[in-house]
Write a protein that holds these residues in place. Sequence first.
Motif, PDB file in Angstrom:
ATOM      1  N   ASN A  11       3.942  -5.857   9.589  1.00 37.67           N
ATOM      2  CA  ASN A  11       5.118  -5.566   8.760  1.00 37.67           C
ATOM      3  C   ASN A  11       4.810  -6.095   7.364  1.00 37.67           C
ATOM      4  O   ASN A  11       5.313  -7.125   6.935  1.00 37.67           O
ATOM      5  N   VAL A  12       3.995  -5.375   6.644  1.00 36.21           N
ATOM      6  CA  VAL A  12       3.408  -5.864   5.402  1.00 36.21           C
ATOM      7  C   VAL A  12       4.418  -5.803   4.259  1.00 36.21           C
ATOM      8  O   VAL A  12       5.014  -4.773   3.996  1.00 36.21           O
ATOM      9  N   GLN A  13       4.569  -6.946   3.597  1.00 35.51           N
ATOM     10  CA  GLN A  13       5.462  -7.068   2.451  1.00 35.51           C
ATOM     11  C   GLN A  13       4.629  -7.386   1.213  1.00 35.51           C
ATOM     12  O   GLN A  13       3.485  -7.840   1.313  1.00 35.51           O
ATOM     13  N   ASP A  14       5.205  -7.154   0.052  1.00 35.91           N
ATOM     14  CA  ASP A  14       4.528  -7.464  -1.201  1.00 35.91           C
ATOM     15  C   ASP A  14       4.145  -8.943  -1.216  1.00 35.91           C
ATOM     16  O   ASP A  14       4.953  -9.808  -0.907  1.00 35.91           O
ATOM     17  N   GLY A  15       2.888  -9.220  -1.553  1.00 34.49           N
ATOM     18  CA  GLY A  15       2.412 -10.596  -1.636  1.00 34.49           C
ATOM     19  C   GLY A  15       1.837 -11.152  -0.350  1.00 34.49           C
ATOM     20  O   GLY A  15       1.399 -12.296  -0.330  1.00 34.49           O
ATOM     21  N   LEU A  36      -2.154   1.377   3.116  1.00 29.50           N
ATOM     22  CA  LEU A  36      -1.083   0.533   2.590  1.00 29.50           C
ATOM     23  C   LEU A  36      -0.620   1.023   1.224  1.00 29.50           C
ATOM     24  O   LEU A  36       0.568   1.017   0.920  1.00 29.50           O
ATOM     25  N   TYR A  37      -1.567   1.488   0.402  1.00 28.68           N
ATOM     26  CA  TYR A  37      -1.223   1.995  -0.922  1.00 28.68           C
ATOM     27  C   TYR A  37      -0.373   3.258  -0.821  1.00 28.68           C
ATOM     28  O   TYR A  37       0.606   3.412  -1.559  1.00 28.68           O
ATOM     29  N   VAL A  38      -0.726   4.143   0.105  1.00 27.10           N
ATOM     30  CA  VAL A  38       0.043   5.378   0.287  1.00 27.10           C
ATOM     31  C   VAL A  38       1.464   5.046   0.719  1.00 27.10           C
ATOM     32  O   VAL A  38       2.426   5.654   0.256  1.00 27.10           O
ATOM     33  N   GLN A  39       1.596   4.053   1.594  1.00 30.79           N
ATOM     34  CA  GLN A  39       2.915   3.684   2.106  1.00 30.79           C
ATOM     35  C   GLN A  39       3.805   3.092   1.020  1.00 30.79           C
ATOM     36  O   GLN A  39       4.991   3.366   0.960  1.00 30.79           O
ATOM     37  N   MET A  40       3.226   2.251   0.163  1.00 29.31           N
ATOM     38  CA  MET A  40       4.013   1.608  -0.887  1.00 29.31           C
ATOM     39  C   MET A  40       3.071   1.227  -2.042  1.00 29.31           C
ATOM     40  O   MET A  40       2.480   0.150  -2.045  1.00 29.31           O
ATOM     41  N   PRO A  41       2.906   2.121  -3.024  1.00 22.83           N
ATOM     42  CA  PRO A  41       1.915   1.929  -4.090  1.00 22.83           C
ATOM     43  C   PRO A  41       2.080   0.645  -4.909  1.00 22.83           C
ATOM     44  O   PRO A  41       1.096   0.091  -5.379  1.00 22.83           O
ATOM     45  N   ALA A  42       3.288   0.157  -5.085  1.00 22.75           N
ATOM     46  CA  ALA A  42       3.503  -1.023  -5.923  1.00 22.75           C
ATOM     47  C   ALA A  42       3.231  -2.337  -5.182  1.00 22.75           C
ATOM     48  O   ALA A  42       3.140  -3.383  -5.804  1.00 22.75           O
ATOM     49  N   ARG A  43       3.093  -2.268  -3.866  1.00 20.82           N
ATOM     50  CA  ARG A  43       2.895  -3.485  -3.073  1.00 20.82           C
ATOM     51  C   ARG A  43       1.504  -4.046  -3.330  1.00 20.82           C
ATOM     52  O   ARG A  43       0.526  -3.336  -3.411  1.00 20.82           O
ATOM     53  N   LYS A  44       1.422  -5.360  -3.441  1.00 15.82           N
ATOM     54  CA  LYS A  44       0.146  -6.030  -3.611  1.00 15.82           C
ATOM     55  C   LYS A  44      -0.073  -6.963  -2.424  1.00 15.82           C
ATOM     56  O   LYS A  44       0.809  -7.755  -2.093  1.00 15.82           O
ATOM     57  N   VAL A  45      -1.225  -6.838  -1.785  1.00 12.82           N
ATOM     58  CA  VAL A  45      -1.575  -7.701  -0.661  1.00 12.82           C
ATOM     59  C   VAL A  45      -3.015  -8.172  -0.842  1.00 12.82           C
ATOM     60  O   VAL A  45      -3.782  -7.595  -1.602  1.00 12.82           O
TER      61      VAL A  45
END
Length: 68
Positions: A11-15, A36-45
């Motif tokens: 359950n990947v969240q930003d950060g 992960l980028y396709v799912q939420m481009p602004a998220r950084k992991v």
Amino acid sequence: MIDFDAVQRLNVQDGDLLVVPEDSDQHDIELLCDALYVQMPARKVIIIRGPVQQLDVADMNKLGWFRA
């Protein structure tokens, strides 16, 4: 192939810091990044291959990580 049952958090969240098994293939890790980028481009992991606990403070400092 990455054993997704071995990934510690899905359950990947930003950060988030994702630790994938040490024997994960680099290509598969890149595919995970792309997904992960396709799912939420602004998220950084951060994705790390292998056990994080093997890094000591000096090694983390060399990589630009600092304890908070």
